[in-house]
Design a protein around this motif. Structure first.
Motif, short mmCIF file in Angstrom:
data_model
loop_
_atom_site.label_atom_id
_atom_site.label_comp_id
_atom_site.label_asym_id
_atom_site.label_seq_id
_atom_site.Cartn_x
_atom_site.Cartn_y
_atom_site.Cartn_z
N ILE A 141 3.02 21.65 -17.14
CA ILE A 141 2.92 22.42 -15.91
C ILE A 141 2.34 23.80 -16.19
O ILE A 141 1.44 24.26 -15.50
CB ILE A 141 4.30 22.53 -15.23
N PHE A 168 -1.21 19.97 -15.11
CA PHE A 168 -1.34 19.10 -13.95
C PHE A 168 -2.41 19.63 -12.99
O PHE A 168 -3.16 18.84 -12.40
CB PHE A 168 0.01 19.00 -13.22
N THR A 189 4.36 13.49 -21.11
CA THR A 189 4.68 14.42 -20.04
C THR A 189 6.19 14.46 -19.88
O THR A 189 6.93 13.84 -20.65
CB THR A 189 3.99 14.04 -18.71
N HIS A 192 10.61 13.41 -15.51
CA HIS A 192 10.67 13.43 -14.06
C HIS A 192 9.30 13.64 -13.42
O HIS A 192 9.18 13.65 -12.18
CB HIS A 192 11.64 14.50 -13.56
N ARG A 193 8.25 13.81 -14.24
CA ARG A 193 6.89 13.94 -13.71
C ARG A 193 6.04 12.72 -14.04
O ARG A 193 4.83 12.70 -13.77
CB ARG A 193 6.21 15.18 -14.32
N GLU A 196 4.42 11.09 -10.98
CA GLU A 196 3.39 11.98 -10.44
C GLU A 196 2.12 11.90 -11.28
O GLU A 196 1.00 11.84 -10.76
CB GLU A 196 3.92 13.41 -10.41
#
Length: 338
Positions: A141, A168, A189, A192-193, A196
């Motif tokens: 991020i 991202f 990654t 929790h991403r 996505e």
């Protein structure tokens, strides 16, 4: 961590919808906490009653968490965690000595002498150095802490492996960055991403890593003055509800914790009234707003070493073995045609 929530976990005075707060709270605990796989969550009715919010809001959050790969919804039974939590083994020389002893015993049973075993290890090491290294991408991020995440992974890489980092935001905007992920051997990654990222680069081989609070963060929290008025500032609104329990987990002796986000209109006033300031990763500008002499530090996470050992290392080994097998098959085909 557990699901013992009450109305204090959701702040209805904040300019963040309660559903968004609950999603961030639960997604954080599911991906960063220590809940075993198969742990049942409270029912929608109970969660709504405990938090004082609508059942429809909780039901929607549960569905969103299922879509993110963090929950399993069983018809007629409820919601369950679906992520396993690996246990950290000994990372020191003791563990290595144990592995060597096991290897020696196995070689002896198969009739290999210690010198023959050494020759085999040397041969494997030379082959490993001569092979093309793996190409790994770490999708992050924020670039600053992302460099630390990459450094945490490096000890598990071979000398000829190559690892690069991309945010991202860049992936969404740059087709070349997406192509880099598609052609990589592995894209890392945050757990929790993962969903996505899969939506951005659906053809990339993705592995989500579990993150936990860093040792430095835990030590800094434990050292807080119990009388301090603490400001806990998040960068992402989704995770505003997790700031208070995250601080209390390692600083249970501190009772006065005020939560806000890094661009709140009243942030400057809150900071001026605080005796200590904790800011989430990405909210570095908050530190520049804190008056001199006030303790101020980042709440930073780091890849879980248990995950690096029990999930990443075996994954890299399997990738290298598959590549070696392909190379062996190609050499066999060349020999036949030659």
């Amino acid at each position: 961590m557990s699901f013992d929530f009450d109305e204090s976990c959701i702040d209805k005075s904040l300019p963040v919808p309660v559903g968004r707060q609950l999603f961030g709270l639960l997604s954080y605990e599911l991906s960063h906490g220590d809940l075993p796989k198969g742990t049942r969550l409270p029912s929608v009715r109970r969660m709504a009653a405990d938090l004082g919010i609508a059942q429809a809001t909780v039901a929607q959050v549960y569905q969103d968490l299922r879509d993110a790969g963090l929950l399993e919804l069983r018809k007629g039974s409820g919601a369950y965690t679906c992520l396993s939590v690996p246990q950290l083994a000994d990372h020191g020389s003791t563990a290595l000595h144990t592995d060597v002893a096991v290897l020696l015993n196995k070689a002896e049973r198969l009739g290999y002498s210690p010198m023959e075993l050494i020759a085999m290890i040397n041969g494997q090491a030379r082959m490993r150095r001569s092979q093309r290294g793996l190409r790994i991408v770490f999708a992050v991020i924020f670039e600053g802490p992302g460099a630390d995440y990459v450094d945490a992974v490096r000890p598990y890489l071979a000398p000829n492996d190559r690892i690069s980092m991309v945010t991202f935001d860049v992936l969404r905007a740059d087709a070349g960055a997406r192509q880099m992920c598609d052609s990589a051997d592995l894209v890392l990654t945050f757990l929790h991403r993962e969903s996505e990222l899969a939506a951005i680069v659906p053809d990339a081989p993705i592995l989500g890593l579990r993150f936990i609070p860093s040792d430095e963060t835990r030590q800094a929290l434990a050292a807080l003055d119990p009388r301090a008025r603490v400001a806990a500032i998040t960068q992402l609104k989704d995770y505003i509800a997790i700031m208070r329990p995250s601080v209390q987990r390692f600083a249970p002796h501190v009772s006065d914790i005020r939560v806000s986000w890094s661009y709140a209109p009243d942030l400057e006033a809150l900071l001026s009234e605080s005796d200590a300031v904790i800011y989430a990763t990405g909210a570095d500008h908050v530190a520049r707003m804190v008056r001199p002499g006030v303790p101020c530090f980042e709440y930073r996470h780091a890849p879980d070493k248990a995950v690096l050992e029990h999930e990443l290392a075996p994954k890299l080994a399997a990738l290298r073995e598959a590549r070696a097998q392909v190379a062996a098959n190609e050499r066999g085909q060349t020999a036949k045609t030659g």
